[in-house]
Scaffold this motif. Structure first.
Motif, PDB file in Angstrom:
ATOM      1  N   THR A  59      -9.872  -3.326  -0.748  1.00 30.98           N
ATOM      2  CA  THR A  59      -8.887  -2.484  -1.427  1.00 30.98           C
ATOM      3  C   THR A  59      -9.432  -1.966  -2.754  1.00 30.98           C
ATOM      4  O   THR A  59      -9.283  -0.780  -3.082  1.00 30.98           O
ATOM      5  CB  THR A  59      -7.588  -3.276  -1.678  1.00 30.98           C
ATOM      6  N   ASN A  69      -6.672   5.604  -6.864  1.00 30.83           N
ATOM      7  CA  ASN A  69      -5.569   5.807  -5.926  1.00 30.83           C
ATOM      8  C   ASN A  69      -6.044   5.677  -4.480  1.00 30.83           C
ATOM      9  O   ASN A  69      -7.119   6.178  -4.120  1.00 30.83           O
ATOM     10  CB  ASN A  69      -4.949   7.193  -6.110  1.00 30.83           C
ATOM     11  N   HIS A 111      -1.816   0.723 -13.659  1.00 33.86           N
ATOM     12  CA  HIS A 111      -1.756   1.552 -12.457  1.00 33.86           C
ATOM     13  C   HIS A 111      -2.624   0.950 -11.347  1.00 33.86           C
ATOM     14  O   HIS A 111      -2.204   0.904 -10.176  1.00 33.86           O
ATOM     15  CB  HIS A 111      -2.228   2.964 -12.792  1.00 33.86           C
ATOM     16  N   ASP A 114      -0.975  -2.262  -9.959  1.00 32.98           N
ATOM     17  CA  ASP A 114       0.158  -1.961  -9.077  1.00 32.98           C
ATOM     18  C   ASP A 114      -0.323  -1.467  -7.712  1.00 32.98           C
ATOM     19  O   ASP A 114       0.242  -1.838  -6.670  1.00 32.98           O
ATOM     20  CB  ASP A 114       1.066  -0.911  -9.720  1.00 32.98           C
ATOM     21  N   GLY A 115      -1.369  -0.619  -7.720  1.00 29.36           N
ATOM     22  CA  GLY A 115      -1.883  -0.084  -6.462  1.00 29.36           C
ATOM     23  C   GLY A 115      -2.479  -1.155  -5.567  1.00 29.36           C
ATOM     24  O   GLY A 115      -2.232  -1.188  -4.354  1.00 29.36           O
ATOM     25  N   LYS A 117      -1.853  -4.414  -5.739  1.00 34.02           N
ATOM     26  CA  LYS A 117      -0.793  -5.356  -5.362  1.00 34.02           C
ATOM     27  C   LYS A 117       0.004  -4.842  -4.172  1.00 34.02           C
ATOM     28  O   LYS A 117       0.282  -5.592  -3.223  1.00 34.02           O
ATOM     29  CB  LYS A 117       0.138  -5.594  -6.549  1.00 34.02           C
ATOM     30  N   THR A 118       0.374  -3.565  -4.208  1.00 33.98           N
ATOM     31  CA  THR A 118       1.146  -2.992  -3.108  1.00 33.98           C
ATOM     32  C   THR A 118       0.361  -3.048  -1.799  1.00 33.98           C
ATOM     33  O   THR A 118       0.920  -3.362  -0.739  1.00 33.98           O
ATOM     34  CB  THR A 118       1.519  -1.535  -3.425  1.00 33.98           C
ATOM     35  N   GLU A 119      -0.932  -2.759  -1.880  1.00 36.85           N
ATOM     36  CA  GLU A 119      -1.747  -2.693  -0.670  1.00 36.85           C
ATOM     37  C   GLU A 119      -1.976  -4.063  -0.028  1.00 36.85           C
ATOM     38  O   GLU A 119      -2.045  -4.179   1.198  1.00 36.85           O
ATOM     39  CB  GLU A 119      -3.097  -2.035  -1.002  1.00 36.85           C
ATOM     40  N   GLU A 121      -0.011  -6.778  -0.338  1.00 40.53           N
ATOM     41  CA  GLU A 121       1.204  -7.598  -0.311  1.00 40.53           C
ATOM     42  C   GLU A 121       1.375  -8.344   1.015  1.00 40.53           C
ATOM     43  O   GLU A 121       1.648  -9.553   1.036  1.00 40.53           O
ATOM     44  CB  GLU A 121       2.418  -6.727  -0.587  1.00 40.53           C
ATOM     45  N   GLN A 122       1.204  -7.654   2.109  1.00 38.04           N
ATOM     46  CA  GLN A 122       1.359  -8.289   3.411  1.00 38.04           C
ATOM     47  C   GLN A 122       0.261  -9.318   3.667  1.00 38.04           C
ATOM     48  O   GLN A 122       0.506 -10.361   4.286  1.00 38.04           O
ATOM     49  CB  GLN A 122       1.369  -7.237   4.517  1.00 38.04           C
ATOM     50  N   GLY A 149       6.952 -14.113  -3.900  1.00 41.53           N
ATOM     51  CA  GLY A 149       6.000 -13.034  -4.142  1.00 41.53           C
ATOM     52  C   GLY A 149       4.818 -13.482  -4.990  1.00 41.53           C
ATOM     53  O   GLY A 149       4.528 -14.669  -5.113  1.00 41.53           O
ATOM     54  N   ASP A 151       1.959 -12.189  -8.496  1.00 39.60           N
ATOM     55  CA  ASP A 151       1.561 -11.302  -9.584  1.00 39.60           C
ATOM     56  C   ASP A 151       0.056 -11.089  -9.511  1.00 39.60           C
ATOM     57  O   ASP A 151      -0.696 -12.016  -9.150  1.00 39.60           O
ATOM     58  CB  ASP A 151       1.928 -11.910 -10.943  1.00 39.60           C
TER      59      ASP A 151
END
Length: 259
Positions: A59, A69, A111, A114-115, A117-119, A121-122, A149, A151
């Motif tokens: 990632t 991004n 930024h 966050d990017g 972490k979102t990717e 997460e699963q 969850g 951090d």
């Protein structure tokens, strides 16, 4: 008499060695993955690091090569020699002529966090579930008291993942509670992003960045600057030791064609 004294010394030394070995074995049994007092034979932190490392690194690589991004919206398609074409995000941009670029990501580190972490997460949840399954296969009774969850924090030379969860392990009549698992993945993204922020700041202020001078002060980075035919500027930042890269695009202080 002298020989008898030597024998006594050898006996004392032998007893001391036996005692030290016994103390070492006793403490080794007590020290588990959760620190002092734990009796677990497993190491959840190591398990999670091994499980997550590949996903986190993949990632980070994609995000870094595309300017921060996974799915860039404001970007310049570009192909470095010997590489495939990719979308590189404009991190400083102004569509008008003459005017300096405007910073598009003032909080670049946040930024990026966050990017990523979102990717992942699963993957984090999947690895946590795999951990509990692995412990159950090793005859542990596992009680998950909560998964809240995680951090993610970019730090110098690493990424820190704090998994907010609690499990209770029971085996052979022994019971222990483990919570708040910390995972560290080596990465130079924090340092690369710091250089990117410096480039953005200078371009927004002076319409230029002295990348050669910067490399003289910080030789661990190799910076390549390329001017494109549409007056955009592409920067490639390479960490010489880890070979990690960060790319970004700039458009500012553009002079109209014909001038």
């Amino acid at each position: 008499m002298k020989r008898r004294g030597q024998v006594t010394i050898f006996i004392i030394v032998a007893i001391m060695i036996v005692v030290l070995v016994a103390i070492f074995l006793m403490f080794r049994e007590k020290i588990g993955p959760g620190g002092g007092g734990s009796t677990s034979e497993e190491n959840p932190g190591s398990f999670l690091e091994i499980c997550l490392e590949e996903s986190v690194k993949e990632t980070i690589e994609i995000i870094s090569l595309q300017g921060g991004n996974l799915e860039p919206e404001l970007y310049r398609s570009f192909r470095f020699e010997g590489e495939n074409e990719r979308k590189i995000t404009y991190l400083c941009y102004n569509q008008n002529y003459y005017l300096p670029c405007v910073n598009q990501e003032p909080l670049l580190i946040k930024h990026l966090e966050d990017g990523i972490k979102t990717e992942i997460e699963q993957d984090v949840r999947s690895c946590f579930d795999s951990l509990t399954s692995s412990l159950q296969k090793k005859a542990y009774v596992v009680e998950v008291r909560g998964y809240r969850g995680f951090d993610l924090t970019l730090m110098p030379e690493k990424v820190k993942i704090d998994i907010n969860a609690e499990i209770v392990l029971t085996k052979s009549g022994k019971r222990e509670t483990q919570n708040d698992f910390e995972v560290y993945v080596p990465s130079q993204l924090y340092g690369l992003a710091d250089v990117a922020q410096e480039i953005i700041t200078r371009e927004a202020k002076d319409c230029d960045f002295n990348y050669i001078g910067y490399m003289l002060f910080y030789p661990k980075f190799k910076i390549t600057k390329i001017q494109t035919i549409d007056s955009s500027v592409i920067y490639k930042i390479l960490h010489r030791d880890s070979k990690e890269e960060f790319n970004l695009a700039i458009r500012g202080c553009v002079i109209p064609p014909g001038y």
